[in-house]
Design a protein around this motif. Structure first.
Motif, PDB file in Angstrom:
ATOM      1  N   THR A  21      32.712  61.058  50.060  1.00 55.66           N
ATOM      2  CA  THR A  21      34.036  61.290  50.628  1.00 55.66           C
ATOM      3  C   THR A  21      34.422  62.941  51.254  1.00 55.66           C
ATOM      4  N   ALA A  22      34.813  63.170  51.913  1.00 48.66           N
ATOM      5  CA  ALA A  22      34.997  64.370  53.430  1.00 48.66           C
ATOM      6  C   ALA A  22      34.488  65.314  51.947  1.00 48.66           C
ATOM      7  N   ALA A  23      35.693  65.974  51.299  1.00 46.01           N
ATOM      8  CA  ALA A  23      34.988  67.011  50.595  1.00 46.01           C
ATOM      9  C   ALA A  23      33.931  67.586  50.238  1.00 46.01           C
ATOM     10  N   PHE A  24      32.906  66.502  50.052  1.00 45.35           N
ATOM     11  CA  PHE A  24      31.080  66.941  49.151  1.00 45.35           C
ATOM     12  C   PHE A  24      30.592  66.749  50.897  1.00 45.35           C
ATOM     13  N   ASP A  25      31.367  66.432  52.315  1.00 49.36           N
ATOM     14  CA  ASP A  25      29.995  66.818  53.299  1.00 49.36           C
ATOM     15  C   ASP A  25      30.625  67.205  54.035  1.00 49.36           C
ATOM     16  N   SER A  26      31.879  68.564  54.058  1.00 52.57           N
ATOM     17  CA  SER A  26      32.732  69.169  55.327  1.00 52.57           C
ATOM     18  C   SER A  26      31.713  70.150  55.993  1.00 52.57           C
ATOM     19  N   VAL A  27      30.488  70.378  54.753  1.00 49.27           N
ATOM     20  CA  VAL A  27      30.566  71.980  55.706  1.00 49.27           C
ATOM     21  C   VAL A  27      29.006  72.088  55.464  1.00 49.27           C
ATOM     22  N   PRO A  28      28.456  72.115  56.787  1.00 52.65           N
ATOM     23  CA  PRO A  28      27.047  72.677  56.062  1.00 52.65           C
ATOM     24  C   PRO A  28      25.966  73.440  54.868  1.00 52.65           C
ATOM     25  N   ALA A  29      24.868  72.977  54.465  1.00 49.90           N
ATOM     26  CA  ALA A  29      24.714  73.563  53.146  1.00 49.90           C
ATOM     27  C   ALA A  29      23.725  74.718  53.647  1.00 49.90           C
ATOM     28  N   THR A  30      23.942  75.510  54.563  1.00 50.21           N
ATOM     29  CA  THR A  30      23.095  76.553  54.741  1.00 50.21           C
ATOM     30  C   THR A  30      23.277  77.812  54.017  1.00 50.21           C
ATOM     31  N   ILE A  31      21.898  77.525  52.515  1.00 49.60           N
ATOM     32  CA  ILE A  31      22.298  78.424  51.902  1.00 49.60           C
ATOM     33  C   ILE A  31      20.866  79.417  51.648  1.00 49.60           C
ATOM     34  N   ALA A  32      20.174  80.528  51.650  1.00 45.79           N
ATOM     35  CA  ALA A  32      19.217  80.640  51.503  1.00 45.79           C
ATOM     36  C   ALA A  32      18.828  81.308  50.159  1.00 45.79           C
ATOM     37  N   ALA A  33      17.358  80.096  49.659  1.00 49.37           N
ATOM     38  CA  ALA A  33      16.916  80.130  47.681  1.00 49.37           C
ATOM     39  C   ALA A  33      17.428  81.955  47.705  1.00 49.37           C
ATOM     40  N   SER A  34      17.227  82.945  48.150  1.00 46.94           N
ATOM     41  CA  SER A  34      16.941  83.953  47.575  1.00 46.94           C
ATOM     42  C   SER A  34      19.161  83.875  47.297  1.00 46.94           C
ATOM     43  N   VAL A  35      19.649  83.551  47.682  1.00 44.26           N
ATOM     44  CA  VAL A  35      21.464  84.179  47.779  1.00 44.26           C
ATOM     45  C   VAL A  35      21.628  82.829  46.954  1.00 44.26           C
ATOM     46  N   ALA A  36      20.994  81.781  46.682  1.00 39.51           N
ATOM     47  CA  ALA A  36      21.632  80.974  45.872  1.00 39.51           C
ATOM     48  C   ALA A  36      21.234  80.973  44.168  1.00 39.51           C
ATOM     49  N   THR A  37      19.930  81.585  44.205  1.00 38.47           N
ATOM     50  CA  THR A  37      19.427  82.185  43.480  1.00 38.47           C
ATOM     51  C   THR A  37      20.292  83.090  42.680  1.00 38.47           C
ATOM     52  N   GLU A  38      20.495  84.183  42.784  1.00 39.55           N
ATOM     53  CA  GLU A  38      21.348  85.664  42.920  1.00 39.55           C
ATOM     54  C   GLU A  38      22.912  85.354  42.234  1.00 39.55           C
TER      55      GLU A  38
ATOM     56  N   ILE B 205      22.769  75.008  46.312  1.00 35.37           N
ATOM     57  CA  ILE B 205      22.490  76.261  45.227  1.00 35.37           C
ATOM     58  C   ILE B 205      22.441  75.772  44.158  1.00 35.37           C
ATOM     59  N   LEU B 206      22.624  74.893  43.458  1.00 34.35           N
ATOM     60  CA  LEU B 206      22.301  74.146  42.404  1.00 34.35           C
ATOM     61  C   LEU B 206      20.904  73.560  42.636  1.00 34.35           C
ATOM     62  N   ARG B 207      20.796  72.633  43.997  1.00 34.69           N
ATOM     63  CA  ARG B 207      19.198  72.194  44.147  1.00 34.69           C
ATOM     64  C   ARG B 207      18.222  73.796  43.901  1.00 34.69           C
TER      65      ARG B 207
ATOM     66  N   TYR C 139      23.116  81.519  41.034  1.00 35.92           N
ATOM     67  CA  TYR C 139      23.198  81.235  39.728  1.00 35.92           C
ATOM     68  C   TYR C 139      22.908  81.822  38.338  1.00 35.92           C
ATOM     69  N   GLN C 140      22.239  83.571  38.738  1.00 37.75           N
ATOM     70  CA  GLN C 140      21.802  84.530  38.251  1.00 37.75           C
ATOM     71  C   GLN C 140      22.692  84.821  37.876  1.00 37.75           C
ATOM     72  N   ALA C 141      24.062  85.679  38.431  1.00 36.62           N
ATOM     73  CA  ALA C 141      24.805  86.218  37.798  1.00 36.62           C
ATOM     74  C   ALA C 141      25.619  85.480  37.204  1.00 36.62           C
ATOM     75  N   CYS C 142      25.926  84.241  37.275  1.00 37.01           N
ATOM     76  CA  CYS C 142      26.955  83.671  36.716  1.00 37.01           C
ATOM     77  C   CYS C 142      26.116  83.280  34.652  1.00 37.01           C
ATOM     78  N   MET C 143      25.046  83.219  34.972  1.00 41.74           N
ATOM     79  CA  MET C 143      23.604  83.175  33.893  1.00 41.74           C
ATOM     80  C   MET C 143      24.272  84.914  33.170  1.00 41.74           C
ATOM     81  N   GLU C 144      23.766  85.294  33.359  1.00 45.34           N
ATOM     82  CA  GLU C 144      24.179  86.988  33.340  1.00 45.34           C
ATOM     83  C   GLU C 144      25.830  87.142  32.670  1.00 45.34           C
ATOM     84  N   GLY C 145      26.502  86.914  33.164  1.00 45.88           N
ATOM     85  CA  GLY C 145      28.084  87.126  33.197  1.00 45.88           C
ATOM     86  C   GLY C 145      28.283  86.110  32.071  1.00 45.88           C
TER      87      GLY C 145
END
Length: 317
Positions: free
Chosen positions: A186-203, A247-249, A205-211
């Motif tokens: 499905t195009a919805a899952f492949d339209s934007v490259p997954a360019t996420i730094a590990a530090s940003v992903a962790t930040e 981000i999940l990965r 995810y952890q913000a959700c956990m703490e919230g």
């Protein structure tokens, strides 16, 4: 001192509104202790919102314990802006967003180490987002300073205009919101490259956990369900599905855990988050805590327990 405070608030309001222009703004006043909205809805032009009478009225309500929120108004939608809450941010967070073309037009410090970033993606309406108005105090008790004072909502940076990668993000958001078969192609899952730094992903995810107070409320959480909550939250904040998977990965604890096909798991999780089914009313034993839960329970995306829906879709203010 009153005059100085008034002019600082007036200046902050003008800076914020100049960087996120719109015909009308909806202002909401929410009393923090009672969580009740101040009677009546207020629609103002930017010019009227920055008049002396309006600013004095809002400052009085703020001193009485009301938080002041603002939304670019476009009926049931907004004027093309999205709001990203950034809790416990690192010094490089905003720079990382800009490096990926997600330039905020306004960055506010709502309390120490807590930011809100407005990003303009479109000149046409999107889903509504409500954030704080600069120049007023944050009434959350948890945000109080060491001296017991409510922190001021400060303008950190302003830069009017669309984000450089606005079109790509917008196309992905529209694709993920449109009905489509839940397939890996499905195009919805492949339209934007997954360019996420590990530090940003962790930040993120952890913000959700703490919230959501996950560690305190659930000593042994079902990470599959937490992943689902995080995915729903990020998709509603207009992150591209491919980026949500990454981000999940990068940030899901102990990933890939026991998943035999991690990629398939990520696709299924984000697919379920994009097109959620009706919640079920079954909870795991570890969810029976003394904290009162008013929400229904959501089924896990892996074998094992179920987990209460802790309002993951709510935008944390």
């Amino acid at each position: 001192m009153e005059d100085r405070g008034f002019f600082l608030t007036l200046q902050a309001i003008r800076r914020q509104l100049a960087a996120m222009p719109n015909d009308l703004y909806l202002v909401r006043l929410i009393h923090h202790q009672t969580r009740r909205a101040f009677p009546g809805e207020r629609l103002w032009t930017g010019e009227l919102l920055a008049t002396a009478a309006t600013v004095r009225f809002l400052r009085v309500r703020n001193r009485e314990g009301c938080d002041v929120y603002v939304q670019p108004y476009a009926g049931d939608q907004n004027a093309g802006y999205i709001l990203v809450d950034l809790d416990h941010v690192r010094p490089t967070t905003i720079a990382t967003m800009r490096a990926h073309g997600h330039d905020p037009c306004v960055v506010l410090q709502t309390s120490p180490a807590h930011l809100q970033a407005w990003i303009r993606l479109s000149t046409s309406p999107l889903e509504p987002s409500v954030g704080r108005l600069a120049g007023f105090t944050n009434q959350k008790p948890a945000r109080r300073t060491a001296g017991g004072h409510a922190p001021w909502v400060k303008v950190i940076s302003v830069q009017a205009g669309l984000a450089p990668q606005a079109e790509a993000l917008l196309q992905s958001a529209r694709a993920s919101a449109s009905p489509a078969p839940l397939s890996r192609s499905t195009a919805a899952f492949d339209s934007v490259p997954a360019t996420i730094a590990a530090s940003v992903a962790t930040e993120l995810y952890q913000a959700c956990m703490e919230g959501w107070h996950i560690p305190r409320r659930f000593p042994q959480p079902d990470w599959s369900v937490v992943d689902y909550w995080v995915a729903r939250h990020l998709l509603r904040q207009r992150w591209a599905p491919a980026q949500v998977r990454e981000i999940l990965r990068l940030a899901s604890p102990h990933f890939p855990r026991r998943h035999g096909d991690p990629d398939d798991y990520l696709h299924r999780t984000v697919a379920r988050a994009a097109f959620p089914s009706s919640p079920r009313s079954v909870c795991a034993d570890h969810a029976r805590a003394s904290i009162r839960l008013d929400t229904a329970c959501m089924c896990s995306n892996s074998t094992g327990g179920r987990y209460p829906n802790a309002e993951c879709s709510r935008l944390w203010l």
